[in-house]
Motif scaffolding. Structure first.
Motif, PDB file in Angstrom:
ATOM      1  N   THR A 191      44.615  46.423  32.569  1.00  0.00           N
ATOM      2  CA  THR A 191      43.292  46.672  31.973  1.00  0.00           C
ATOM      3  C   THR A 191      43.060  45.719  30.803  1.00  0.00           C
ATOM      4  OG1 THR A 191      43.415  48.996  32.616  1.00  0.00           O
ATOM      5  CG2 THR A 191      41.808  48.433  30.906  1.00  0.00           C
ATOM      6  N   GLU A 192      44.071  45.565  29.958  1.00  0.00           N
ATOM      7  CA  GLU A 192      43.951  44.643  28.818  1.00  0.00           C
ATOM      8  C   GLU A 192      43.667  43.225  29.300  1.00  0.00           C
ATOM      9  OE1 GLU A 192      46.614  44.535  25.183  1.00  0.00           O
ATOM     10  OE2 GLU A 192      47.671  46.013  26.425  1.00  0.00           O
ATOM     11  N   ILE A 193      44.400  42.803  30.326  1.00  0.00           N
ATOM     12  CA  ILE A 193      44.219  41.452  30.884  1.00  0.00           C
ATOM     13  C   ILE A 193      42.797  41.291  31.424  1.00  0.00           C
ATOM     14  CG2 ILE A 193      44.876  39.930  32.819  1.00  0.00           C
ATOM     15  CD1 ILE A 193      47.771  41.055  32.488  1.00  0.00           C
ATOM     16  N   LEU A 194      42.355  42.239  32.239  1.00  0.00           N
ATOM     17  CA  LEU A 194      41.049  42.111  32.882  1.00  0.00           C
ATOM     18  C   LEU A 194      39.910  42.155  31.870  1.00  0.00           C
ATOM     19  CD1 LEU A 194      41.593  44.222  36.138  1.00  0.00           C
ATOM     20  CD2 LEU A 194      41.576  41.735  35.902  1.00  0.00           C
ATOM     21  N   LYS A 195      40.083  42.936  30.808  1.00  0.00           N
ATOM     22  CA  LYS A 195      39.030  42.983  29.777  1.00  0.00           C
ATOM     23  C   LYS A 195      38.848  41.619  29.122  1.00  0.00           C
ATOM     24  CE  LYS A 195      38.823  47.826  28.384  1.00  0.00           C
ATOM     25  NZ  LYS A 195      39.307  48.838  27.414  1.00  0.00           N
ATOM     26  N   ILE A 196      39.956  40.942  28.862  1.00  0.00           N
ATOM     27  CA  ILE A 196      39.866  39.595  28.265  1.00  0.00           C
ATOM     28  C   ILE A 196      39.228  38.620  29.251  1.00  0.00           C
ATOM     29  CG2 ILE A 196      41.230  37.635  27.408  1.00  0.00           C
ATOM     30  CD1 ILE A 196      43.188  39.709  26.243  1.00  0.00           C
ATOM     31  N   VAL A 197      39.649  38.704  30.515  1.00  0.00           N
ATOM     32  CA  VAL A 197      39.095  37.829  31.561  1.00  0.00           C
ATOM     33  C   VAL A 197      37.567  37.975  31.614  1.00  0.00           C
ATOM     34  CG1 VAL A 197      38.931  37.577  34.080  1.00  0.00           C
ATOM     35  CG2 VAL A 197      41.172  37.708  32.996  1.00  0.00           C
ATOM     36  N   ILE A 198      37.099  39.216  31.636  1.00  0.00           N
ATOM     37  CA  ILE A 198      35.661  39.485  31.761  1.00  0.00           C
ATOM     38  C   ILE A 198      34.920  39.035  30.504  1.00  0.00           C
ATOM     39  CG2 ILE A 198      33.939  41.339  31.969  1.00  0.00           C
ATOM     40  CD1 ILE A 198      36.174  42.833  33.679  1.00  0.00           C
ATOM     41  N   GLN A 199      35.480  39.383  29.364  1.00  0.00           N
ATOM     42  CA  GLN A 199      34.875  39.015  28.082  1.00  0.00           C
ATOM     43  C   GLN A 199      34.743  37.497  27.933  1.00  0.00           C
ATOM     44  OE1 GLN A 199      37.142  41.071  25.070  1.00  0.00           O
ATOM     45  NE2 GLN A 199      36.255  39.801  23.460  1.00  0.00           N
ATOM     46  N   ASP A 200      35.720  36.760  28.466  1.00  0.00           N
ATOM     47  CA  ASP A 200      35.704  35.301  28.351  1.00  0.00           C
ATOM     48  C   ASP A 200      34.868  34.634  29.443  1.00  0.00           C
ATOM     49  OD1 ASP A 200      37.313  35.355  26.114  1.00  0.00           O
ATOM     50  OD2 ASP A 200      39.183  35.012  27.212  1.00  0.00           O
ATOM     51  N   GLY A 201      34.257  35.425  30.323  1.00  0.00           N
ATOM     52  CA  GLY A 201      33.445  34.846  31.402  1.00  0.00           C
ATOM     53  C   GLY A 201      34.276  34.218  32.499  1.00  0.00           C
ATOM     54  N   LYS A 202      35.521  34.670  32.646  1.00  0.00           N
ATOM     55  CA  LYS A 202      36.397  34.155  33.713  1.00  0.00           C
ATOM     56  C   LYS A 202      36.425  35.140  34.875  1.00  0.00           C
ATOM     57  CE  LYS A 202      37.461  31.116  30.589  1.00  0.00           C
ATOM     58  NZ  LYS A 202      36.758  29.823  30.575  1.00  0.00           N
ATOM     59  N   GLY A 203      37.230  34.818  35.905  1.00  0.00           N
ATOM     60  CA  GLY A 203      37.302  35.694  37.067  1.00  0.00           C
ATOM     61  C   GLY A 203      38.715  35.832  37.597  1.00  0.00           C
ATOM     62  N   ILE A 204      38.795  36.392  38.790  1.00  0.00           N
ATOM     63  CA  ILE A 204      40.084  36.492  39.480  1.00  0.00           C
ATOM     64  C   ILE A 204      39.892  35.953  40.902  1.00  0.00           C
ATOM     65  CG2 ILE A 204      40.889  38.457  38.110  1.00  0.00           C
ATOM     66  CD1 ILE A 204      40.222  40.298  40.461  1.00  0.00           C
ATOM     67  N   GLU A 205      40.992  35.658  41.561  1.00  0.00           N
ATOM     68  CA  GLU A 205      40.879  35.225  42.961  1.00  0.00           C
ATOM     69  C   GLU A 205      41.486  36.288  43.865  1.00  0.00           C
ATOM     70  OE1 GLU A 205      43.342  32.093  44.605  1.00  0.00           O
ATOM     71  OE2 GLU A 205      45.141  33.209  44.109  1.00  0.00           O
ATOM     72  N   ILE A 206      41.016  36.294  45.103  1.00  0.00           N
ATOM     73  CA  ILE A 206      41.753  36.991  46.152  1.00  0.00           C
ATOM     74  C   ILE A 206      42.502  35.926  46.921  1.00  0.00           C
ATOM     75  CG2 ILE A 206      41.657  38.370  48.238  1.00  0.00           C
ATOM     76  CD1 ILE A 206      39.741  40.047  47.166  1.00  0.00           C
ATOM     77  N   ASN A 207      43.806  36.118  47.029  1.00  0.00           N
ATOM     78  CA  ASN A 207      44.683  35.145  47.657  1.00  0.00           C
ATOM     79  C   ASN A 207      45.066  35.696  49.034  1.00  0.00           C
ATOM     80  OD1 ASN A 207      47.356  33.855  48.243  1.00  0.00           O
ATOM     81  ND2 ASN A 207      46.957  32.866  46.281  1.00  0.00           N
ATOM     82  N   THR A 208      44.514  35.081  50.072  1.00  0.00           N
ATOM     83  CA  THR A 208      44.671  35.666  51.411  1.00  0.00           C
ATOM     84  C   THR A 208      46.069  35.449  51.999  1.00  0.00           C
ATOM     85  OG1 THR A 208      43.849  33.744  52.622  1.00  0.00           O
ATOM     86  CG2 THR A 208      42.196  35.335  51.879  1.00  0.00           C
ATOM     87  N   SER A 209      46.969  34.853  51.226  1.00  0.00           N
ATOM     88  CA  SER A 209      48.347  34.706  51.719  1.00  0.00           C
ATOM     89  C   SER A 209      49.015  36.058  51.916  1.00  0.00           C
ATOM     90  CB  SER A 209      49.178  33.856  50.762  1.00  0.00           C
ATOM     91  OG  SER A 209      49.432  34.577  49.581  1.00  0.00           O
ATOM     92  N   SER A 210      48.449  37.129  51.347  1.00  0.00           N
ATOM     93  CA  SER A 210      49.029  38.471  51.536  1.00  0.00           C
ATOM     94  C   SER A 210      49.185  38.784  53.023  1.00  0.00           C
ATOM     95  CB  SER A 210      48.149  39.533  50.877  1.00  0.00           C
ATOM     96  OG  SER A 210      46.846  39.489  51.412  1.00  0.00           O
ATOM     97  N   TYR A 211      48.277  38.256  53.848  1.00  0.00           N
ATOM     98  CA  TYR A 211      48.362  38.528  55.285  1.00  0.00           C
ATOM     99  C   TYR A 211      49.592  37.863  55.883  1.00  0.00           C
ATOM    100  CZ  TYR A 211      43.610  40.347  55.015  1.00  0.00           C
ATOM    101  OH  TYR A 211      42.503  41.078  54.709  1.00  0.00           O
ATOM    102  N   ARG A 212      49.848  36.618  55.494  1.00  0.00           N
ATOM    103  CA  ARG A 212      50.997  35.955  56.116  1.00  0.00           C
ATOM    104  C   ARG A 212      52.326  36.416  55.524  1.00  0.00           C
ATOM    105  NH1 ARG A 212      48.591  31.393  53.479  1.00  0.00           N
ATOM    106  NH2 ARG A 212      49.931  30.490  51.874  1.00  0.00           N
ATOM    107  N   TYR A 213      52.296  37.002  54.328  1.00  0.00           N
ATOM    108  CA  TYR A 213      53.528  37.604  53.785  1.00  0.00           C
ATOM    109  C   TYR A 213      53.691  39.040  54.283  1.00  0.00           C
ATOM    110  CZ  TYR A 213      54.331  33.682  50.635  1.00  0.00           C
ATOM    111  OH  TYR A 213      54.598  32.441  50.117  1.00  0.00           O
TER     112      TYR A 213
END
Ligand SMILES: [Zn+2]
Ligand SMILES: [Zn+2]
Length: 280
Positions: A191-213
């Motif tokens: 939660t702490e990490i995501l709040k900073i990400v949002i506040q700074d106007g940044k984002g996150i990625e979805i990494n589709t490698s989860s399927y191959r792992y």
């Protein structure tokens, strides 16, 4: 619109996928846009422009690959050439920065030196120790290595702001030999990490490698994605993390459906470090 926002090529030390072939394959798959995100991991890898062939051979001893960062001048030159040659696809220039607290100044210098469309900020090592070898996890409890991993990301994003999205935010789960670690135990630090990400106007990625792992969950997990949405997060990119032809563009369309079912309305591409929103 079909695009892949996490793509490694022969400019990464762990890939032999020729950049021009990536473009040819992407065009054959009817991709509209691609963003190259080759690896830079200061702390465990070095810049190669100033090294001689002999020095590179010496570095590679005991490794599967010589641990080298992107050859920056050649990388940007090749992207420029491919952009001219293949105008039917939009090509963005990004990198994946594997930042640790002690390597922040080196990444800051690199970022200031070149023009980027997009930067994935990833945590691949902590204290120069790798996760995939278990070097980082050994002699730590499951709680210790989980919290230390997220604490490192928190430390980095508190000090370093020139990035677009956090890459594979729960990467540590992929290499957790002790099994699933309950989300409740890491929820407050995430939660702490995501709040900073949002506040700074940044984002996150979805990494589709989860399927191959063969992971049961998405990367990051649905719990993290729901939390991100709850906190007001809107910026999400989708990338395959391909290192070879077979993985290019894989599961990207399926992931868009997943995001929609989680209540998101848009995904993003980037230009000059600014997000552009596209309906899912
Ligand atoms: Zn990565
Ligand atoms: Zn990657």
């Amino acid at each position: 619109m079909f695009c892949d926002y996490h793509v490694h090529t022969h400019f990464s030390d762990d890939s032999e996928y020729i950049m021009e072939n990536v473009i040819k394959d992407a065009i054959a798959m009817h991709m509209d846009e691609i963003c190259f995100t080759d690896h830079v991991d200061y702390g465990i890898k070095v810049d190669q422009e100033t090294l001689t062939k002999k020095q590179i051979i010496k570095l590679s001893q005991g490794h599967e690959f010589a641990p080298l960062n992107v050859h920056y001048p050649q990388y940007f030159k090749e992207i420029k050439r491919l952009r001219k040659k293949y105008s039917q696809i939009t090509i963005k220039q990004g990198m994946e920065f594997g930042i640790q607290t002690h390597t922040i100044p080196l990444f800051q210098k690199l970022f200031n030196q070149y023009d980027f469309d997009f930067i994935i900020l990833s945590c691949h090592q902590v204290d120069d120790k790798e996760f995939w070898t278990q070097d980082f996890q050994k002699e730590k409890t499951q709680q210790e290595y989980n919290l230390r991993y997220y604490q490192e990301i928190l430390n980095v994003i508190t000090q370093y702001k020139d990035y677009s999205v956090l890459g594979h935010l729960d990467l540590i789960a992929r290499y957790d030999q002790a099994g699933h670690y309950p989300f409740q135990n890491i929820k407050s630090i995430i939660t702490e990490i995501l709040k900073i990400v949002i506040q700074d106007g940044k984002g996150i990625e979805i990494n589709t490698s989860s399927y191959r792992y063969n992971l049961k969950d998405l990367t990051p997990s649905r719990d993290i994605l729901k939390l991100y949405k709850e906190l007001g997060g809107k910026i999400i990119t989708i990338g395959s993390d391909t290192h070879q032809k077979e993985h290019l563009g894989v599961y990207i369309k399926e992931t868009r459906k997943e995001l929609k079912s989680l209540g998101f309305e848009y995904y993003c591409t980037f230009k000059n470090m600014k997000p552009l929103f596209h309906p899912l």
